[in-house]
Design a protein around this motif. Sequence first.
Motif, PDB file in Angstrom:
ATOM      1  N   GLY A  10       0.850  -1.186   0.000  1.00  0.00           N
ATOM      2  CA  GLY A  10       0.000   0.000   0.000  1.00  0.00           C
ATOM      3  C   GLY A  10       0.882   1.231   0.000  1.00  0.00           C
ATOM      4  O   GLY A  10       2.061   1.156   0.348  1.00  0.00           O
ATOM      5  N   SER A  27      -3.596   3.957   0.120  1.00  0.00           N
ATOM      6  CA  SER A  27      -4.149   3.557  -1.169  1.00  0.00           C
ATOM      7  C   SER A  27      -3.627   2.160  -1.474  1.00  0.00           C
ATOM      8  O   SER A  27      -2.426   1.903  -1.334  1.00  0.00           O
ATOM      9  CB  SER A  27      -3.698   4.538  -2.253  1.00  0.00           C
ATOM     10  OG  SER A  27      -4.097   4.081  -3.517  1.00  0.00           O
ATOM     11  N   SER A  28      -4.538   1.248  -1.881  1.00  0.00           N
ATOM     12  CA  SER A  28      -4.091  -0.113  -2.166  1.00  0.00           C
ATOM     13  C   SER A  28      -5.017  -0.788  -3.161  1.00  0.00           C
ATOM     14  O   SER A  28      -6.168  -0.372  -3.354  1.00  0.00           O
ATOM     15  CB  SER A  28      -4.025  -0.946  -0.890  1.00  0.00           C
ATOM     16  OG  SER A  28      -5.282  -1.481  -0.579  1.00  0.00           O
ATOM     17  N   SER A  29      -4.527  -1.875  -3.732  1.00  0.00           N
ATOM     18  CA  SER A  29      -5.317  -2.653  -4.687  1.00  0.00           C
ATOM     19  C   SER A  29      -6.391  -3.495  -4.003  1.00  0.00           C
ATOM     20  O   SER A  29      -7.260  -4.042  -4.669  1.00  0.00           O
ATOM     21  CB  SER A  29      -4.399  -3.558  -5.507  1.00  0.00           C
ATOM     22  OG  SER A  29      -3.727  -4.473  -4.656  1.00  0.00           O
ATOM     23  N   THR A  31      -8.352  -2.238  -1.431  1.00  0.00           N
ATOM     24  CA  THR A  31      -9.288  -1.354  -0.732  1.00  0.00           C
ATOM     25  C   THR A  31     -10.738  -1.728  -1.018  1.00  0.00           C
ATOM     26  O   THR A  31     -11.566  -1.748  -0.111  1.00  0.00           O
ATOM     27  CB  THR A  31      -9.039   0.120  -1.101  1.00  0.00           C
ATOM     28  OG1 THR A  31      -7.698   0.465  -0.751  1.00  0.00           O
ATOM     29  CG2 THR A  31      -9.991   1.049  -0.375  1.00  0.00           C
ATOM     30  N   ASN A  32     -11.067  -2.050  -2.273  1.00  0.00           N
ATOM     31  CA  ASN A  32     -12.453  -2.359  -2.622  1.00  0.00           C
ATOM     32  C   ASN A  32     -12.960  -3.642  -1.953  1.00  0.00           C
ATOM     33  O   ASN A  32     -14.163  -3.891  -1.941  1.00  0.00           O
ATOM     34  CB  ASN A  32     -12.638  -2.444  -4.138  1.00  0.00           C
ATOM     35  CG  ASN A  32     -11.870  -3.602  -4.753  1.00  0.00           C
ATOM     36  OD1 ASN A  32     -10.864  -4.050  -4.223  1.00  0.00           O
ATOM     37  ND2 ASN A  32     -12.338  -4.072  -5.891  1.00  0.00           N
ATOM     38  N   ASN A  54     -13.239   5.480  -2.189  1.00  0.00           N
ATOM     39  CA  ASN A  54     -12.653   5.095  -3.472  1.00  0.00           C
ATOM     40  C   ASN A  54     -11.567   4.045  -3.250  1.00  0.00           C
ATOM     41  O   ASN A  54     -11.826   3.023  -2.657  1.00  0.00           O
ATOM     42  CB  ASN A  54     -12.143   6.328  -4.227  1.00  0.00           C
ATOM     43  CG  ASN A  54     -13.272   7.302  -4.516  1.00  0.00           C
ATOM     44  OD1 ASN A  54     -14.370   6.893  -4.860  1.00  0.00           O
ATOM     45  ND2 ASN A  54     -13.004   8.587  -4.357  1.00  0.00           N
ATOM     46  N   ASP A  55     -10.322   4.309  -3.701  1.00  0.00           N
ATOM     47  CA  ASP A  55      -9.253   3.308  -3.523  1.00  0.00           C
ATOM     48  C   ASP A  55      -8.423   3.574  -2.272  1.00  0.00           C
ATOM     49  O   ASP A  55      -7.358   2.997  -2.096  1.00  0.00           O
ATOM     50  CB  ASP A  55      -8.358   3.246  -4.769  1.00  0.00           C
ATOM     51  CG  ASP A  55      -7.420   4.438  -4.884  1.00  0.00           C
ATOM     52  OD1 ASP A  55      -7.750   5.514  -4.334  1.00  0.00           O
ATOM     53  OD2 ASP A  55      -6.357   4.291  -5.512  1.00  0.00           O
ATOM     54  N   MET A  56      -8.916   4.471  -1.388  1.00  0.00           N
ATOM     55  CA  MET A  56      -8.198   4.784  -0.161  1.00  0.00           C
ATOM     56  C   MET A  56      -9.015   4.368   1.059  1.00  0.00           C
ATOM     57  O   MET A  56     -10.244   4.415   1.044  1.00  0.00           O
ATOM     58  CB  MET A  56      -7.925   6.284  -0.058  1.00  0.00           C
ATOM     59  CG  MET A  56      -6.672   6.725  -0.760  1.00  0.00           C
ATOM     60  SD  MET A  56      -6.257   8.422  -0.355  1.00  0.00           S
ATOM     61  CE  MET A  56      -7.768   9.274  -0.636  1.00  0.00           C
ATOM     62  N   TYR A  57      -8.298   3.960   2.104  1.00  0.00           N
ATOM     63  CA  TYR A  57      -8.947   3.684   3.379  1.00  0.00           C
ATOM     64  C   TYR A  57      -8.104   4.301   4.474  1.00  0.00           C
ATOM     65  O   TYR A  57      -6.939   4.671   4.270  1.00  0.00           O
ATOM     66  CB  TYR A  57      -9.135   2.174   3.599  1.00  0.00           C
ATOM     67  CG  TYR A  57      -7.842   1.401   3.757  1.00  0.00           C
ATOM     68  CD1 TYR A  57      -7.286   1.181   5.013  1.00  0.00           C
ATOM     69  CD2 TYR A  57      -7.182   0.901   2.648  1.00  0.00           C
ATOM     70  CE1 TYR A  57      -6.107   0.479   5.157  1.00  0.00           C
ATOM     71  CE2 TYR A  57      -5.999   0.197   2.781  1.00  0.00           C
ATOM     72  CZ  TYR A  57      -5.469  -0.018   4.039  1.00  0.00           C
ATOM     73  OH  TYR A  57      -4.289  -0.704   4.185  1.00  0.00           O
TER      74      TYR A  57
END
Length: 195
Positions: A10, A27-29, A31-32, A54-57
């Motif tokens: 991340g 941000s990471s792949s 996150t979803n 979105n793609d951030m947590y």
Amino acid sequence: MFTGIIETLGIVTGLNKQDGNLHISVSSSITNELKIDQSVAHNGVCLTVVAIENDMYTVTAIQETIDKTNVGNWNVGDQVNLERAMKLGDRLDGHIVQGHVDQTGICKSIVETNGSWLYTFSYDASLNNITIEKGSITVNGVSLTVVNSLLNEFSVAIIPYTYEHTNFHNFKEGTKVNLEFDVIGKYVSKLHSLK
């Protein structure tokens, strides 16, 4: 509970200090696939997801975590090793990892050895943590086998896959890392000290 097998890297996208807490945006792949209140290991530190956008947590580290780990040294743009908690019934490819960092260590040396790398780390032995030859250690959340175990230092051998898919490729001499010693070894050490 974790295994020490890193899923992905991340990128730290935000750091927000609030009172004694540090809110960390990543941000990471994966996150979803996350949900609020889920545990994720970040460089071996178990932190709870408190927000997703979105793609951030975002996760929050309390002061004790900041004091006992390398979280306080993170900067925006840093890569962190990520692993979600294991599911019951999954294979345990690494070893039993709690996500509770025991202490930090310092990278003393990195030696490239014909296609792999030998990393040596030192740590404060007065905290009574130990390593043993061929035992397990977690460095920044990565499950590894100990070689060259000494009183206050140890080495680990890193294969190319681990080098490329974790933040080991960013280490240099002096890098501060999170260490979680083998949970079984900690219980044995504690029992021995009570005698």
